[in-house]
Design a protein around this motif. Structure first.
Motif, short mmCIF file in Angstrom:
data_model
loop_
_atom_site.label_atom_id
_atom_site.label_comp_id
_atom_site.label_asym_id
_atom_site.label_seq_id
_atom_site.Cartn_x
_atom_site.Cartn_y
_atom_site.Cartn_z
N ILE A 48 0.87 -1.17 0.00
CA ILE A 48 0.00 0.00 0.00
C ILE A 48 0.90 1.22 0.00
O ILE A 48 1.78 1.35 0.86
CB ILE A 48 -0.89 0.05 1.25
CG1 ILE A 48 -1.84 -1.15 1.28
CG2 ILE A 48 -1.68 1.36 1.30
CD1 ILE A 48 -2.70 -1.18 2.52
N LYS B 299 -0.61 4.42 -1.10
CA LYS B 299 -1.47 5.60 -1.20
C LYS B 299 -2.74 5.39 -0.41
O LYS B 299 -3.32 4.30 -0.45
CB LYS B 299 -1.86 5.79 -2.68
CG LYS B 299 -1.98 7.22 -3.13
CD LYS B 299 -2.43 7.29 -4.59
CE LYS B 299 -3.90 7.59 -4.70
NZ LYS B 299 -4.36 7.83 -6.06
N CYS B 300 -3.16 6.40 0.35
CA CYS B 300 -4.41 6.31 1.10
C CYS B 300 -5.20 7.56 0.83
O CYS B 300 -4.71 8.66 1.08
CB CYS B 300 -4.12 6.15 2.58
SG CYS B 300 -3.30 4.58 2.90
N GLY B 301 -6.42 7.40 0.34
CA GLY B 301 -7.18 8.56 -0.11
C GLY B 301 -6.36 9.21 -1.21
O GLY B 301 -5.98 8.55 -2.17
N SER C 7 -14.03 7.52 -0.33
CA SER C 7 -12.75 7.72 -1.01
C SER C 7 -11.62 8.30 -0.16
O SER C 7 -10.47 7.90 -0.34
CB SER C 7 -12.94 8.51 -2.31
OG SER C 7 -13.36 9.80 -1.99
N PRO C 8 -11.88 9.22 0.79
CA PRO C 8 -10.74 9.76 1.52
C PRO C 8 -10.02 8.72 2.38
O PRO C 8 -8.88 8.92 2.78
CB PRO C 8 -11.36 10.84 2.43
CG PRO C 8 -12.73 11.07 1.92
CD PRO C 8 -13.14 9.82 1.21
N GLU C 9 -10.71 7.61 2.67
CA GLU C 9 -10.15 6.63 3.60
C GLU C 9 -9.64 5.37 2.92
O GLU C 9 -9.23 4.42 3.57
CB GLU C 9 -11.23 6.18 4.59
CG GLU C 9 -11.80 7.29 5.43
CD GLU C 9 -12.98 6.79 6.26
OE1 GLU C 9 -13.36 5.61 6.11
OE2 GLU C 9 -13.51 7.58 7.04
N VAL C 10 -9.72 5.33 1.59
CA VAL C 10 -9.39 4.08 0.91
C VAL C 10 -7.88 3.91 0.74
O VAL C 10 -7.17 4.80 0.30
CB VAL C 10 -10.08 4.01 -0.47
CG1 VAL C 10 -9.59 2.81 -1.27
CG2 VAL C 10 -11.58 3.94 -0.30
N ALA C 11 -7.39 2.71 1.10
CA ALA C 11 -5.97 2.37 0.92
C ALA C 11 -5.80 1.66 -0.41
O ALA C 11 -6.58 0.78 -0.78
CB ALA C 11 -5.52 1.46 2.07
N TRP C 12 -4.75 2.06 -1.14
CA TRP C 12 -4.52 1.53 -2.48
C TRP C 12 -3.23 0.73 -2.58
O TRP C 12 -2.17 1.21 -2.17
CB TRP C 12 -4.45 2.68 -3.50
CG TRP C 12 -5.74 3.40 -3.64
CD1 TRP C 12 -6.12 4.53 -2.98
CD2 TRP C 12 -6.85 3.03 -4.49
NE1 TRP C 12 -7.39 4.89 -3.35
CE2 TRP C 12 -7.87 3.99 -4.28
CE3 TRP C 12 -7.07 1.97 -5.38
CZ2 TRP C 12 -9.09 3.93 -4.94
CZ3 TRP C 12 -8.30 1.92 -6.04
CH2 TRP C 12 -9.29 2.89 -5.82
N TRP D 9 -8.56 4.24 6.23
CA TRP D 9 -7.36 4.94 6.66
C TRP D 9 -7.71 6.19 7.46
O TRP D 9 -7.57 7.31 6.99
CB TRP D 9 -6.49 5.27 5.45
CG TRP D 9 -5.06 5.30 5.84
CD1 TRP D 9 -4.33 6.40 6.17
CD2 TRP D 9 -4.18 4.19 5.97
NE1 TRP D 9 -3.06 6.04 6.51
CE2 TRP D 9 -2.94 4.69 6.40
CE3 TRP D 9 -4.32 2.81 5.79
CZ2 TRP D 9 -1.83 3.86 6.63
CZ3 TRP D 9 -3.25 1.99 6.02
CH2 TRP D 9 -2.02 2.51 6.44
#
Lengths: 511, 511
Positions: free
Chosen positions: A106, A108-110, B100-105, B155
């Motif tokens: 991971i 990137k977050c948001g 979306s602001p809390e999503v981990a990628w 996140w």
């Protein structure tokens, strides 16, 4: 890199059976069996699968059985985070070497980019052992035994196959710490034994216990033990579960130690084990037992063990008759249910009896009870087994006991067939010609072996099958394990290099 | 961005109690209670926590109870992948806006950079509904009800607090589809009722059922219902579980529909619900029941319900006497165990009886049995309750029943105390001065409200407490829910804007 699979078949109602035979195209057959049997479904990301209720039920049976056993041994359940900071993951060198190509990060977050990327657990040694270091102070804190049920992520790029090898899979991972090497050694085998019992007592699958070779052991372990199963349809071996003795490798890196002599400055690092079994177990059972009609579920872990199908009701049946049959079936259903048998009555009136037979056969339901008017007059029912398709009339008197016995008989028969099939396909090879010919006949091979790493790689490359243009048709044979109950091989030569053999070793193509 | 927390306290053996009182510094008290009570431990990543066996046990009790209840309602267990391709996550607009602001990628695997990043689930609507679209064809496939137990990742950057708000947490998420709105509406409330029973019957925590306002509802839902609990120590409300009616929002986006008229081209989109409860429930119970001696566990879900402590054995006790006491205690232990009571005998001989009392008090064990020679002679034992510290002699005759009754009594007393404490802290406010003063006195507030979004934001900003330099000392009051059993407010004016009030609404500072 293309991670989206465009090959997900759209599931429509399964009105038809398998379109391919097990003996003709094993891989395609397997995928049809688990999809049409509603065990698993495809997902938009290649190598990730949806576990449907029929599959999840088996996993829950395994969870329940194994949890009871390890709780008796003092193991407690925890849950650790799925995220690992890079620095922690890299603490044990051979461990990270083993896993790094498969680790997902991971970053990137948001909308924010992380300064330090974090990994998703491929396994949790490096997540759990800092806690062990905090929790263990004195020998009174030992043994420390914990277990968690979770999913792990390993970014497999090639050869993903439902249940057998996926990017994300469910497993349990046990982590234990002991004062002495002896206790640790003993637990490694006790757990391996429980794993073999999951296969034999729940899934009707025979396994071979042994030790992994140095090159096949877990990254960070002193030694790895495993159980290995055999898939007759493909002629391949498959690792069924592993139990590792980590020695003091992690305890030194993570500073997990006890004061051996209270008050003095002597301290010693603990001995550790880790052990795991995954949902691969379900795929193995499916590959072994299922047939050209579809899924055959091991009866002890089937979500539905018995399906009751009312027979002989037609448009000319009187309403009274239909009602009497319904009540008769209701009584049978209640009797089975009260004995803890998982039973379902398929009383749909919009499909034929034959449709229902196919519907439940492809979904692998172990036993079918056909109940018509004649059965009712005789206080009987007709019991049909999914595996053999054997039919017999049984009395409604004590039907719960009859069915419970049949579940056990069916289980035992399925296990016996799997053992006999496997045993007939274990070849003892004296020389490399025998070895190759056995391999090509879809056998696994017991061969005297020298135990040398390089020889192991040579065997693999010598047995790799290449096509006319040099492409790999079939990967070579690997060591599966050094079985614990193999005969001595003193005086024999290594099957490949001719040096002195030190143990009979199990080789095979594998998943 | 600093994701590594340097504030993880090193856990040493807890020889001492809490260093702060609940009424003095609630936040610090709470953290000490759960750490020293061995419910949770810190982890190297801020906002991620280690769930220790005492905490995990409560979660397993909730799992078992809830699974039984929803299985009766026909819900089946599945497991869906944790990864979501970007395109899928973004399909339902208000849903992705919400998360979306809390999503981990994940953007990197091994050394390879992914062309399309994939998200880790913050919730699984967009993962599960493409399967619903495949599985649902005709009304006979409805209702479809599935549930999974897993962890999700959000996140959170601010205000992480063990159990209450973490980056990763455990939950269950149920997803169901129905032919009609009526069935769907009905299930939303049936599930909400089960959630409230988890709190009341397992955790001894009272909750208020209601509907969320438009601005507080789940992204993608038509309406959200919730249960809300009250934390006396902080005077805050806390959302305890939610059950959403998604209407046809997702079914339209994911094309989940049935042929209503077989053979014709009429088809209609299904109605969907989703509902979830998380490990936050455990934190809520801890905050409400625990005291200045440490944890107080709700007795029905405590991993150890009774600890037996042998008393009066000294160096001058004869070996015979000690042996007789040990046997006496062994019999009591066996009797309790055979009645399904979770009992532990602390027979350590390297620590004092007083040390043991403290050890088990801080860990919240509900009942203590002190057993000494005098108790043995009288065929008795001394039973001490953790919550009230009340002591009484009980007979060894029927001790299992006595203890089982005490567990229920203690549960009921804890629930009654929590209800009475909460009810005394619900203020009915007629005007905004009352509202603010109640809030500052750590109350939650029932107030007539107009139901207008803008007014809701105004109330929040009007009740935000600022310091002399303009910094936020205390965030303002939010709507918690519109309780289902509130009194009518016809003719009343909104507590803030003075427009016509349409319902009594529960306001409060919240977690």
């Amino acid at each position: 890199m293309n991670i989206i699979s465009f090959s997900c078949p759209i599931m429509t109602k399964q009105k038809f059976g398998l379109t391919v035979k097990k003996e003709e195209d094993f891989s395609e057959w397997y995928v049809q069996v688990i999809i049409k049997g509603e065990m698993i479904d495809y997902y938009e990301i290649k190598g990730c699968y949806v576990m449907r209720p029929q599959g999840q039920f088996i996993w829950k049976c395994i969870q329940k059985w194994f949890t009871e056993k390890i709780e008796e041994a003092g193991v407690q359940e925890c849950y650790f985070p799925m995220l690992i900071p890079k620095s922690m993951l890299e603490k044990e060198k051979s461990h990270i070497e083993n896993f790094s190509p498969e680790v997902a990060w991971i970053t990137k977050c948001g909308n924010e980019v992380l300064g330090d990327p974090v990994a998703i657990r491929p396994t949790s040694e490096t997540i759990i052992y800092p806690s062990f270091s905090k929790w263990i102070r004195s020998h009174r804190d030992l043994p420390l035994k914990i277990n968690q049920w979770c999913s792990v992520l390993r970014w497999e790029l090639h050869g993903t196959l439902p249940f057998i090898r996926g990017k994300e899979f469910l497993w349990q991972e046990g982590h234990t710490a002991f004062l002495t090497k002896e206790e640790s050694d003993e637990e490694v085998l006790a757990i391996l034994d429980l794993y073999s019992r999951i296969y034999e007592e729940l899934l009707a699958v025979p396994v071979i216990k042994g030790r992994k070779t140095e090159s096949e052991k877990f990254g960070g372990a002193d030694y790895t033990t495993s159980i290995e199963a055999f898939i007759p349809g493909s002629g391949r071996g498959v690792q069924a579960a592993t139990s590792h003795f980590l020695g003091q490798n992690f305890s030194r890196m993570f500073d997990i130690k006890v004061d051996t002599d209270e008050g003095s400055e002597n301290s010693s690092f603990v001995y550790q084990n880790s052990w795991g079994i995954t949902t691969r177990s379900i795929g193995i059972a499916v590959m072994i037992h299922s047939d050209n009609l579809g899924l055959v579920l091991p009866p002890r872990v089937a979500m539905t063990q018995v399906v009751i199908i009312p027979c002989g009701i037609t448009s000319s049946s009187s309403k009274d008759d239909a009602e009497r049959l319904k009540m008769y079936i209701g009584k049978i259903q209640a009797q089975l249910k009260s004995s803890g048998i998982r039973v379902y009555v398929d009383d749909r009136n919009n499909v034929t009896v034959g449709f229902k037979f196919n519907h439940w056969e492809i979904r692998g339901v172990p036993l079918r009870l056909e109940v018509g008017f004649k059965d009712m007059e005789g206080a009987e029912a007709c019991l049909v087994r999914r595996d053999t398709r054997a039919k017999r009339q049984i009395s409604v008197e004590g039907i719960d006991q009859t069915v419970a016995n049949e579940i056990d008989t069916m289980h035992n028969d399925m296990l016996a067939r799997a053992i006999s099939e496997r045993d007939s396909r274990i070849s003892y090879a004296k020389n490399f010609e025998d070895f190759i010919s056995a391999l090509d006949n879809k056998n696994i091979i017991m061969a005297p072996w020298c135990g040398i790493d390089e020889c192991e790689s040579t065997i693999k490359s010598r047995s790799t099958k290449l096509g006319p243009n040099g492409s790999v048709i079939s990967t070579g044979a690997k060591t599966l394990c050094i079985p614990y109950d193999s005969k001595p091989c003193s005086g024999l030569e290594c099957v490949s290099c001719g040096k002195q053999a030190i143990h009979y070793t199990l080789f095979g193509r594998s998943y």
